[in-house]
Write a protein that holds these residues in place. Structure first.
Motif, mmCIF file in Angstrom:
data_model
loop_
_atom_site.group_PDB
_atom_site.id
_atom_site.type_symbol
_atom_site.label_atom_id
_atom_site.label_comp_id
_atom_site.label_asym_id
_atom_site.label_seq_id
_atom_site.Cartn_x
_atom_site.Cartn_y
_atom_site.Cartn_z
ATOM 1 N N LEU A 1 -28.758 13.547 16.076
ATOM 2 C CA LEU A 1 -29.774 14.304 15.617
ATOM 3 C C LEU A 1 -30.182 14.705 14.016
ATOM 4 N N PRO A 2 -31.424 14.351 13.477
ATOM 5 C CA PRO A 2 -31.297 15.198 12.193
ATOM 6 C C PRO A 2 -31.595 16.716 12.193
ATOM 7 N N VAL A 3 -30.314 17.129 11.411
ATOM 8 C CA VAL A 3 -30.482 18.644 11.606
ATOM 9 C C VAL A 3 -32.088 19.223 10.868
ATOM 10 N N PHE A 4 -32.706 18.622 10.284
ATOM 11 C CA PHE A 4 -33.813 18.536 9.384
ATOM 12 C C PHE A 4 -35.307 18.683 10.840
ATOM 13 N N TRP A 5 -34.849 17.548 11.740
ATOM 14 C CA TRP A 5 -35.846 17.463 12.911
ATOM 15 C C TRP A 5 -35.759 18.314 13.717
ATOM 16 N N VAL A 6 -33.803 19.186 14.358
ATOM 17 C CA VAL A 6 -33.861 19.625 15.022
ATOM 18 C C VAL A 6 -34.499 21.145 14.878
ATOM 19 N N SER A 7 -34.490 21.151 13.284
ATOM 20 C CA SER A 7 -34.808 22.704 13.206
ATOM 21 C C SER A 7 -36.463 22.786 13.745
ATOM 22 N N ILE A 8 -37.272 22.008 13.223
ATOM 23 C CA ILE A 8 -38.446 21.783 13.202
ATOM 24 C C ILE A 8 -38.535 21.464 14.531
ATOM 25 N N VAL A 9 -38.270 21.398 16.217
ATOM 26 C CA VAL A 9 -38.586 21.619 17.370
ATOM 27 C C VAL A 9 -37.891 23.241 17.614
ATOM 28 N N MET A 10 -36.930 23.511 17.225
ATOM 29 C CA MET A 10 -36.866 25.512 17.385
ATOM 30 C C MET A 10 -37.883 26.175 16.927
ATOM 31 N N THR A 11 -38.147 25.738 16.073
ATOM 32 C CA THR A 11 -39.610 26.549 15.790
ATOM 33 C C THR A 11 -40.505 26.606 17.025
ATOM 34 N N MET A 12 -40.986 25.244 17.148
ATOM 35 C CA MET A 12 -42.104 25.214 18.714
ATOM 36 C C MET A 12 -40.819 25.897 19.445
ATOM 37 N N LEU A 13 -40.016 25.782 19.931
ATOM 38 C CA LEU A 13 -39.413 26.551 21.642
ATOM 39 C C LEU A 13 -39.707 27.169 21.930
ATOM 40 N N PRO A 14 -39.739 28.558 21.184
ATOM 41 C CA PRO A 14 -40.150 30.182 22.183
ATOM 42 C C PRO A 14 -41.503 30.079 21.996
ATOM 43 N N HIS A 15 -42.746 29.644 21.330
ATOM 44 C CA HIS A 15 -43.912 29.612 21.883
ATOM 45 C C HIS A 15 -43.713 28.584 23.544
ATOM 46 N N ALA A 16 -43.345 27.466 23.110
ATOM 47 C CA ALA A 16 -43.084 26.624 24.200
ATOM 48 C C ALA A 16 -42.482 27.261 25.853
ATOM 49 N N ILE A 17 -41.864 27.700 26.476
ATOM 50 C CA ILE A 17 -40.814 28.342 26.833
ATOM 51 C C ILE A 17 -41.071 30.300 26.998
ATOM 52 N N GLY A 18 -42.160 30.802 25.863
ATOM 53 C CA GLY A 18 -41.988 32.323 26.614
ATOM 54 C C GLY A 18 -41.084 32.838 25.641
ATOM 55 N N LEU A 19 -40.634 32.487 25.301
ATOM 56 C CA LEU A 19 -39.552 33.221 23.781
ATOM 57 C C LEU A 19 -39.921 34.068 23.288
ATOM 58 N N ASN A 20 -39.767 35.184 23.167
ATOM 59 C CA ASN A 20 -40.311 36.717 22.215
ATOM 60 C C ASN A 20 -39.153 36.483 20.800
ATOM 61 N N LEU A 21 -38.841 35.285 20.382
ATOM 62 C CA LEU A 21 -38.572 35.270 18.956
ATOM 63 C C LEU A 21 -39.034 35.320 17.612
ATOM 64 N N PRO A 22 -38.427 35.421 16.336
ATOM 65 C CA PRO A 22 -39.340 35.517 15.339
ATOM 66 C C PRO A 22 -39.154 33.264 14.980
ATOM 67 N N ILE A 23 -40.256 32.832 14.082
ATOM 68 C CA ILE A 23 -39.531 31.723 13.509
ATOM 69 C C ILE A 23 -39.573 31.658 11.545
ATOM 70 N N ASP A 24 -39.721 33.073 11.307
ATOM 71 C CA ASP A 24 -39.817 32.980 9.840
ATOM 72 C C ASP A 24 -39.544 35.113 9.786
ATOM 73 N N GLY A 25 -38.551 34.166 8.586
ATOM 74 C CA GLY A 25 -38.429 35.562 7.995
ATOM 75 C C GLY A 25 -37.086 36.271 8.091
ATOM 76 N N ASN A 26 -36.176 36.697 7.560
ATOM 77 C CA ASN A 26 -35.232 37.198 7.927
ATOM 78 C C ASN A 26 -35.522 38.587 8.343
ATOM 79 N N ILE A 27 -36.792 39.470 8.418
ATOM 80 C CA ILE A 27 -36.858 40.820 9.147
ATOM 81 C C ILE A 27 -37.343 41.015 8.486
ATOM 82 N N SER A 28 -38.043 42.554 9.932
ATOM 83 C CA SER A 28 -40.375 42.653 10.176
ATOM 84 C C SER A 28 -40.453 43.112 8.822
#
Length: 321
Positions: A121-148
């Motif tokens: 699995l290409p790491v860049f592709w896995v990273s892109i998929v992982m950014t869509m994962l929280p919305h797909a399964i209802g997880l409340n995890l931030p997908i950008d930045g390092n702190i609010s």
């Protein structure tokens, strides 16, 4: 011991010379300086002086010292690598031990099949998929930045997890866990690569140790399987695992920098990407010196550590003429 340290010191000097020549050429190529051969050596001598003094220049984007910006960005990358390595080790080392102890068993085939699939699995592709994962399964995890943005943490060490705890603000624990939440998805992606590597290296090292005569002797003495594993197998396999994994530290850092870009995580990767986009090319030689210097020095320290804890490694690698 002294001869080994002398050899490693020579390696540092030679590699540092090559790195500084490379960055010197990059910097003067960017500035468009055309010099005669005599001026070239004088300029290189002056360039080394500025590096030693810590005067590495200023960023064209915000006029801040480029060395300070590079160290803070690279500290963020190391923080991501450490968190991913810690979580990956907890999962991968037991699986690698199980696969190595019962090689060619059904469990070994299952574990290694998962490893091979993950490696493909290409790491860049896995990273892109992982950014869509929280919305797909209802997880409340931030997908950008390092702190609010509601938290303001002063930079003390460059490691935001440490800086948030050292902060005098009353919300320091909230800032710590908020930053940890921002690191969860990037660290998960990086840990997937690390898990496959640690499993593979652990399995190979365990298998090689299990074939040694002292393991056969321990079995003949009637020692239990657990006693053999903890007293003989792990003790002799661990130095090899650490050494082989640290050889790939440059690959791990490269993966972390790519992941940072996808998740907009402030680190060496994002810093370089933005600098190049804004024609702030002085960031490139700075990044080369910081990252290469870290890899070189840390590799030597790891080798010294392994030499001290492993008599076999000391005999086979450092006493050999």
């Amino acid at each position: 011991m002294f001869i080994y340290l002398l050899r490693r010191l020579n390696l540092i000097v030679i590699t540092a010379f090559i790195l500084t020549v490379l960055t010197f050429i990059l910097e003067h190529w960017h500035n468009g300086a055309l010099m005669t051969q005599s001026n070239y050596f004088v300029s290189y001598y002056q360039y080394i002086g500025t590096l030693i003094e810590g005067n590495w220049g200023y960023s064209n984007m915000d006029q801040l010292p480029i060395l300070e910006k590079g160290l803070v960005a690279f500290a963020s990358t190391l923080e991501l690598c450490f968190l991913a390595f810690l979580s990956a080790s907890i999962i991968a080392i037991p699986l690698g031990i199980l696969a190595g102890l019962d090689r060619n068993s059904r469990l070994d085939y299952i574990i290694m099949s998962i490893v091979l699939i993950t490696l493909a699995l290409p790491v860049f592709w896995v990273s892109i998929v992982m950014t869509m994962l929280p919305h797909a399964i209802g997880l409340n995890l931030p997908i950008d930045g390092n702190i609010s943005p509601i938290y303001e943490v002063p930079t003390l060490t460059g490691f935001l997890l440490i800086d948030s705890l050292l902060s005098a603000q009353t919300y320091r624990l909230d800032a710590f866990f908020d930053h940890l939440a921002h690191l969860t998805l990037p660290a998960t992606v990086l840990s997937l690569f690390l898990i496959t590597e640690i499993i593979r290296l652990t399995r190979h090292s365990i298998t090689m140790v299990m074939q040694k005569n002292y393991i056969k002797s321990a079995k003949a003495k009637g020692l239990s399987r657990l006693s053999i594993i903890f007293r003989h197998v792990l003790q002799n396999a661990l130095p090899s695992i650490i050494h082989q994994l640290w050889v790939q530290i440059s690959t791990i850092i490269s993966f972390a920098m790519a992941i940072e870009i996808v998740f907009s995580l402030p680190g060496a990767g994002t810093w370089l990407y933005r600098s190049i986009n804004h024609a702030d090319y002085i960031a490139l030689p700075t990044a080369i010196l910081i990252i290469s210097g870290f890899i070189l020095i840390s590799s030597i320290l790891v080798d010294i550590f392994l030499m001290l804890i492993s008599p076999i490694k000391r005999e086979t690698l450092y006493v050999r003429k």
